[in-house]
Design a protein around this motif. Structure first.
Motif, PDB file in Angstrom:
ATOM      1  N   LEU A 105     -66.696 -81.491 -28.248  1.00 56.68           N
ATOM      2  CA  LEU A 105     -65.774 -82.008 -27.267  1.00 56.68           C
ATOM      3  C   LEU A 105     -64.470 -82.388 -27.951  1.00 56.68           C
ATOM      4  N   ALA A 106     -63.363 -82.080 -27.310  1.00 51.78           N
ATOM      5  CA  ALA A 106     -62.067 -82.371 -27.901  1.00 51.78           C
ATOM      6  C   ALA A 106     -61.838 -83.878 -27.961  1.00 51.78           C
ATOM      7  N   ASP A 107     -61.328 -84.339 -29.076  1.00 55.08           N
ATOM      8  CA  ASP A 107     -60.995 -85.748 -29.212  1.00 55.08           C
ATOM      9  C   ASP A 107     -59.753 -86.044 -28.393  1.00 55.08           C
ATOM     10  N   PRO A 108     -59.593 -87.299 -27.943  1.00 56.66           N
ATOM     11  CA  PRO A 108     -58.363 -87.656 -27.228  1.00 56.66           C
ATOM     12  C   PRO A 108     -57.170 -87.575 -28.163  1.00 56.66           C
ATOM     13  N   PRO A 109     -55.969 -87.408 -27.626  1.00 59.88           N
ATOM     14  CA  PRO A 109     -54.781 -87.327 -28.483  1.00 59.88           C
ATOM     15  C   PRO A 109     -54.639 -88.554 -29.368  1.00 59.88           C
ATOM     16  N   ARG A 110     -54.092 -88.328 -30.552  1.00 61.50           N
ATOM     17  CA  ARG A 110     -53.889 -89.405 -31.512  1.00 61.50           C
ATOM     18  C   ARG A 110     -52.478 -89.960 -31.447  1.00 61.50           C
ATOM     19  N   ALA A 111     -51.544 -89.188 -30.911  1.00 63.20           N
ATOM     20  CA  ALA A 111     -50.154 -89.633 -30.892  1.00 63.20           C
ATOM     21  C   ALA A 111     -49.361 -88.858 -29.850  1.00 63.20           C
ATOM     22  N   VAL A 112     -48.300 -89.488 -29.362  1.00 61.98           N
ATOM     23  CA  VAL A 112     -47.310 -88.841 -28.497  1.00 61.98           C
ATOM     24  C   VAL A 112     -45.999 -88.793 -29.268  1.00 61.98           C
ATOM     25  N   VAL A 113     -45.426 -87.595 -29.391  1.00 65.65           N
ATOM     26  CA  VAL A 113     -44.126 -87.462 -30.042  1.00 65.65           C
ATOM     27  C   VAL A 113     -43.135 -86.913 -29.018  1.00 65.65           C
ATOM     28  N   GLU A 114     -42.022 -87.615 -28.852  1.00 69.43           N
ATOM     29  CA  GLU A 114     -40.987 -87.230 -27.897  1.00 69.43           C
ATOM     30  C   GLU A 114     -39.729 -86.868 -28.679  1.00 69.43           C
ATOM     31  N   LEU A 115     -39.267 -85.648 -28.528  1.00 74.16           N
ATOM     32  CA  LEU A 115     -38.069 -85.188 -29.216  1.00 74.16           C
ATOM     33  C   LEU A 115     -36.885 -85.174 -28.251  1.00 74.16           C
ATOM     34  N   PHE A 116     -35.872 -85.962 -28.572  1.00 74.14           N
ATOM     35  CA  PHE A 116     -34.628 -85.937 -27.817  1.00 74.14           C
ATOM     36  C   PHE A 116     -33.687 -84.968 -28.534  1.00 74.14           C
ATOM     37  N   THR A 117     -33.354 -83.896 -27.844  1.00 76.46           N
ATOM     38  CA  THR A 117     -32.674 -82.755 -28.463  1.00 76.46           C
ATOM     39  C   THR A 117     -31.563 -82.248 -27.557  1.00 76.46           C
ATOM     40  N   SER A 118     -30.735 -81.361 -28.093  1.00 74.74           N
ATOM     41  CA  SER A 118     -29.654 -80.777 -27.300  1.00 74.74           C
ATOM     42  C   SER A 118     -29.314 -79.393 -27.818  1.00 74.74           C
ATOM     43  N   GLN A 119     -29.039 -78.489 -26.888  1.00 76.14           N
ATOM     44  CA  GLN A 119     -28.611 -77.145 -27.268  1.00 76.14           C
ATOM     45  C   GLN A 119     -27.230 -77.166 -27.916  1.00 76.14           C
TER      46      GLN A 119
END
Length: 249
Positions: free
Chosen positions: A26-40
């Motif tokens: 069974l897949a383990d729950p996520p360990r982290a959330v990473v949010e990337l603020f980016t721009s073209q």
């Protein structure tokens, strides 16, 4: 006869062991959330965008791209940006009380700011948030049936006293953009798990709970979705307590 029975028993036990070995874990729950603020329109962002693509392939991480619009004046209007994402980045800075807003910026579990292309710094932040399972202490489970997404929040052994909001984020798994002007003129960049909206769907006050979301709401503008259980500080996004992503992300 006894030898035959022993042999058959050994064969049966071996078969059970092989079946257990072949059965996927069974897949383990996520360990982290990473949010990337980016721009073209940011010449420093493509390496960070490539790094987020890598993180998006890891089952233990929820990776999200938030394109912002404040570099649009440099000659290229970001085709994926939204003012709400710029506001989210600024709100994070106010909640941390450091006022640091830049691209590429990576936020880990809603609390740690990193340079979005600095793998070592990001990995260190992930490790720091995982001490004693402090990173994502609340488990979320998703299921879809009859046009409804059910979010199940599992009560943790050591209850988390803080209240939190339940958010659903429609995302595009992958989007490739040829950039025609500005600092990245002539480059073609692929973005992973591009957020297309932020929708509040409930409030969690501790313990076990269930929330139901129409599938069309969860996927609106995207082809997958992420659910976050996130605290607030002075009405601004803060520490993320739990996260889950739809299949295929």
């Amino acid at each position: 006869m006894a030898r035959i029975m022993v042999s058959r028993l050994k064969l049966a036990m071996a078969a059970i062991g092989l079946a257990a070995f072949l059965q996927p874990a069974l897949a383990d729950p996520p360990r982290a959330v990473v949010e990337l603020f980016t721009s073209q329109g940011c010449s420093n962002c493509p390496p960070a965008d490539e790094l987020l693509v890598e993180y998006s392939r890891r089952p233990d991480i929820v990776a999200l791209s938030f394109p912002v619009n404040y570099w649009d004046y440099l000659g290229w209007k970001d085709t994926l940006a939204h003012a709400d994402f710029t506001a989210r980045q600024k709100d994070y800075a106010h909640a941390r009380n450091d006022r640091q807003v830049f691209t590429p910026q990576m936020i880990v579990n809603g609390k740690k700011s990193c340079i979005g292309s600095d793998r070592a710094q990001i990995e260190s932040a992930i490790r720091m948030t995982l001490k004693d399972r402090a990173g994502l202490p609340v488990d979320l489970d998703l299921s879809e049936q009859n046009g409804t997404v059910t979010v199940t929040v599992t009560e943790v052994a050591e209850p988390v006293s803080r209240e939190a909001l339940v958010w659903v984020l429609p995302v595009l798994r992958s989007q490739t953009v040829p950039i025609e002007r500005g600092e990245n003129k002539g480059r073609t960049v692929t973005y992973a798990n591009v957020v297309r909206g932020l929708k509040r769907v409930g409030e969690w006050k501790g313990g076990s709970a269930r929330f139901e979301i129409p599938v069309e709401t969860a996927r609106s503008g995207g082809d997958g979705y992420v659910v976050l259980l996130q605290t607030e500080h002075d009405d601004r996004p803060s520490v993320i307590l739990g996260a889950a992503k739809s299949s295929g992300l």
